[in-house]
Design a protein around this motif. Structure first.
Motif, PDB file in Angstrom:
ATOM      1  N   GLU A  49       1.954  10.727 -16.475  1.00 19.50           N
ATOM      2  CA  GLU A  49       2.887   9.832 -15.967  1.00 19.50           C
ATOM      3  C   GLU A  49       3.826  10.458 -14.663  1.00 19.50           C
ATOM      4  O   GLU A  49       4.209   9.924 -14.046  1.00 19.50           O
ATOM      5  CB  GLU A  49       3.888   9.119 -16.952  1.00 19.50           C
ATOM      6  N   ILE A 109       4.791  11.975 -11.416  1.00 19.50           N
ATOM      7  CA  ILE A 109       4.382  11.758 -10.121  1.00 19.50           C
ATOM      8  C   ILE A 109       3.681  12.933  -9.434  1.00 19.50           C
ATOM      9  O   ILE A 109       3.116  12.671  -8.250  1.00 19.50           O
ATOM     10  CB  ILE A 109       5.540  10.871  -9.391  1.00 19.50           C
ATOM     11  N   SER A 161      -1.304  10.530 -10.711  1.00 21.28           N
ATOM     12  CA  SER A 161      -0.513   9.820  -9.524  1.00 21.28           C
ATOM     13  C   SER A 161      -1.324  10.132  -8.157  1.00 21.28           C
ATOM     14  O   SER A 161      -1.402   8.938  -7.362  1.00 21.28           O
ATOM     15  CB  SER A 161       0.813  10.320  -9.632  1.00 21.28           C
ATOM     16  N   ALA A 209      -4.493   8.299  -7.860  1.00 23.76           N
ATOM     17  CA  ALA A 209      -4.416   6.573  -7.791  1.00 23.76           C
ATOM     18  C   ALA A 209      -3.912   6.350  -6.282  1.00 23.76           C
ATOM     19  O   ALA A 209      -4.223   5.166  -5.966  1.00 23.76           O
ATOM     20  CB  ALA A 209      -3.251   6.361  -8.734  1.00 23.76           C
ATOM     21  N   ARG A 210      -2.911   7.095  -5.817  1.00 24.23           N
ATOM     22  CA  ARG A 210      -2.373   6.606  -4.428  1.00 24.23           C
ATOM     23  C   ARG A 210      -3.042   7.106  -3.311  1.00 24.23           C
ATOM     24  O   ARG A 210      -3.127   6.572  -2.126  1.00 24.23           O
ATOM     25  CB  ARG A 210      -0.838   6.861  -4.489  1.00 24.23           C
ATOM     26  N   ASP A 234      -3.644   1.109  -3.567  1.00 19.74           N
ATOM     27  CA  ASP A 234      -2.329   1.863  -3.874  1.00 19.74           C
ATOM     28  C   ASP A 234      -1.704   1.087  -5.182  1.00 19.74           C
ATOM     29  O   ASP A 234      -0.411   1.253  -5.431  1.00 19.74           O
ATOM     30  CB  ASP A 234      -1.327   1.266  -2.729  1.00 19.74           C
ATOM     31  N   ARG A 235      -2.425   0.464  -6.147  1.00 14.60           N
ATOM     32  CA  ARG A 235      -1.930  -0.292  -7.155  1.00 14.60           C
ATOM     33  C   ARG A 235      -2.846  -0.048  -8.621  1.00 14.60           C
ATOM     34  O   ARG A 235      -3.045  -0.676  -9.264  1.00 14.60           O
ATOM     35  CB  ARG A 235      -1.483  -1.495  -7.012  1.00 14.60           C
ATOM     36  N   ASP A 271      -2.263   2.972 -10.569  1.00 15.90           N
ATOM     37  CA  ASP A 271      -1.546   3.883 -11.233  1.00 15.90           C
ATOM     38  C   ASP A 271      -2.210   3.584 -12.807  1.00 15.90           C
ATOM     39  O   ASP A 271      -2.784   4.607 -13.270  1.00 15.90           O
ATOM     40  CB  ASP A 271      -0.176   3.914 -11.101  1.00 15.90           C
ATOM     41  N   GLU A 272      -1.969   2.804 -13.331  1.00 13.04           N
ATOM     42  CA  GLU A 272      -1.979   2.256 -14.454  1.00 13.04           C
ATOM     43  C   GLU A 272      -3.635   2.533 -14.985  1.00 13.04           C
ATOM     44  O   GLU A 272      -3.812   3.175 -16.188  1.00 13.04           O
ATOM     45  CB  GLU A 272      -1.594   0.934 -15.122  1.00 13.04           C
ATOM     46  N   ILE A 285      -4.280   6.378 -15.209  1.00 17.26           N
ATOM     47  CA  ILE A 285      -3.916   6.800 -16.247  1.00 17.26           C
ATOM     48  C   ILE A 285      -4.680   6.446 -17.554  1.00 17.26           C
ATOM     49  O   ILE A 285      -4.797   7.491 -18.220  1.00 17.26           O
ATOM     50  CB  ILE A 285      -2.292   6.471 -16.405  1.00 17.26           C
TER      51      ILE A 285
END
Length: 553
Positions: free
Chosen positions: A480, A482, A487, A490-491, A530-531, A533-534, A537
């Motif tokens: 988690e 950043i 992170s 993901a982005r 851009d969304r 992340d989850e 992970i």
């Protein structure tokens, strides 16, 4: 308020820029990594290395044929790199290292990787810790006069410099001085029992350490009585006899003159005889120092400790070289050629491969780097562990398959830390990165459970260990944060395919197969770029909790 907002914006932009830079370097394969030093690499450009590995491969093949035993096929080079990294560096390759590895010619990749690992402080640090367990144990020891961390650091430096192992052991056995500025003497201070008000290292404990760590023999079982089970062979290797209580205490007698003073560990000027009451005697008697086998190699020169060190490290004292070879094979494979690794019979029989490696180790000046290179260049390191025939204990004993071994706590922690970083976490990393890794890894190992000195005994996984992987602090914090790989991927990853490939490479050191790729793409494709992340992970978490991640295979 406006200045505060500007500061926050600048901070966020710096994080984004830093993340883009790290990800770009990693994905485009332009990250600068230290290439193996050519002068040191030349040290290993020896034609006879391939000759030794051919002899080892032939010996294994003949063994399999004589038993009518099927052998496993070979894995790809990336999995070999993962096995080598876990075995001698205690971690897995980073994405940056994998990219550099892939840039090498296929036939040179493994040789290049071994050279790179041997020049990496991670390797010397990890091997030093593994060897220290056999030399001084895992506990803190006597307060003030024992510095385990200093001993590990000193040993790591010696291994990094590739100091001949016989010289290294000779120094450990004969060194004098304070435990702070002469770290080798911690081998002695570890055995001092302060509760009894003694300032002398314990000869009995030292004899046990010496026999197990340097000779690969459990002579310490003779401390209280003779061998009644014919389990300890001593004397002339060509005319063996059962071990006796006197054999053990004669070895312990070599340490009778050692004491601890304000000047540190030293030998007393006036000889102090070793006294012991043997089982069949009615009174205490003086025991004269004597070696338990190969008496002809005892030159009886120098003080007692130098005399013992000369005998232990003698070129013709094969148990010394044999024990070292077997221990390093066990470190790299998870189990020795002879098991238990500290119970090698004096008279054999010995696996042919063990004897080939022992001959090579002695003839090349007890060179540990060469030993690692030879072992890492054999076909044995390339064998599959998953095969289409039933694997029995005989297959593992004959090294017809690569053994499936549960990762040690520090290996799991190292893999968790490295898999969530796109860059290599090593001695060149930022100090904050290294401090965070040190703290997280220590806490993880403490909770996971340290195997202690008997580190090659396979133990089943506990409920606590599984829960620690499923929802432990280290896993959660690494995933988690950043600043870490999940992170960034993901982005900032350019496309989903690249994201999936990188996640598999950083966790399992391989590319996903077709089925895995399709499932991962369906998982990540449900969210905008851009969304994710989850989802990223979750994929990381799933792979880190797989058996493939937690086992060396």
């Amino acid at each position: 308020m406006r200045s505060l907002t500007i500061t926050k914006d600048l901070f966020f932009l710096s994080l984004v820029f830093g993340g883009i830079t790290a990800l770009t370097f990693a994905l485009l394969r332009v990250e600068k990594v230290n290439s193996p030093n050519s002068s040191r690499a030349d040290e290993f450009a020896l034609t006879d290395v391939s000759e030794v590995t051919k002899a080892i491969d032939s010996a294994f093949a003949e063994e399999w044929e004589s038993r009518g035993m099927a052998a496993a096929g070979e894995v790809d080079n990336l999995l070999v790199a993962r096995r080598l990294s876990l075995g001698i560096a205690g971690t897995i390759p980073s994405l940056a290292e994998i990219r550099e590895f892939e840039n090498q010619c296929d036939e040179d990749q493994v040789n290049w990787w071994i050279t790179r690992l041997l020049q990496d402080r991670r390797t010397s640090n990890y091997l030093a810790e593994r060897m220290t367990r056999a030399l001084v144990g895992v506990e803190d020891g006597p307060f003030l006069i024992f510095r385990r961390r200093r001993f590990v650091s000193w040993l790591s430096e010696q291994l990094f410099l590739n100091r001949p192992y016989d010289e290294l052991v000779y120094e450990i056995l004969t060194e004098e001085g304070l435990w702070t500025d002469t770290p080798a003497v911690n081998f002695y201070t570890r055995t001092i029992t302060q509760e009894e008000g003694s300032n002398k290292p314990d000869p009995v404990l030292l004899a046990g350490r010496t026999s197990r760590a340097f000779l690969g023999m459990r002579i310490d079982c003779l401390q209280c009585h003779d061998d009644f089970l014919d389990s300890v062979e001593l004397g002339d290797p060509h005319d063996l006899r059962c071990g006796t209580q006197l054999d053990f205490h004669s070895l312990a007698a070599f340490f009778s003159d050692v004491e601890s003073s304000l000047l540190g560990i030293r030998d007393v000027e006036e000889h102090q005889p070793y006294q012991c009451q043997l089982l069949d005697e009615n009174k205490v008697s003086v025991v004269v120092p004597a070696v338990p086998f190969h008496d002809e190699l005892d030159g009886r020169e120098g003080n007692q400790r130098k005399r013992l060190a000369n005998w232990v490290t003698h070129n013709e004292n094969r148990p010394f070289a044999r024990a070292t070879v077997n221990r390093f094979w066990a470190i790299m494979f998870g189990r020795g050629l002879v098991n238990p690794i500290d119970e090698i019979p004096l008279g054999g029989p010995f696996p042919r491969v063990l004897e080939i490696l022992t001959d090579d180790f002695v003839s090349h000046g007890f060179n540990l780097n060469r030993l690692i290179r030879v072992i890492g260049s054999t076909n044995a390191i390339r064998l599959k562990s998953a095969v289409d025939f039933t694997v029995t204990q005989s297959h593992e004993d004959a090294v017809a398959v690569f053994p499936t071994i549960r990762l040690r706590p520090e290996q799991v922690a190292g893999a968790i830390g490295q898999s969530t970083s796109l860059t290599t976490i090593n001695s060149a990393s930022h100090i904050m990165t290294r401090l965070m890794k040190f703290g997280q890894q220590n806490e993880f190992v403490n909770r996971f459970g340290d195997p202690g000195e008997d580190e090659f005994t396979d133990r089943g996984e506990t409920v606590t260990q599984r829960l620690l992987m499923l929802n432990g602090e280290m896993v959660g914090e690494r995933l988690e944060n950043i600043f870490n790989a999940p992170s960034h991927l993901a982005r900032l990853s350019p496309d989903i395919d690249t994201t999936v490939d990188v996640i598999y490479l950083t966790t399992l050191t391989r590319y996903p197969n077709v089925e895995e790729k399709q499932k991962a793409l369906s998982l990540l494709g449900e969210q905008p770029l851009d969304r994710r992340d989850e989802e990223v992970i979750d994929l990381y978490w799933s792979l880190m909790n797989s058996a493939e991640f937690r086992w060396n295979h």
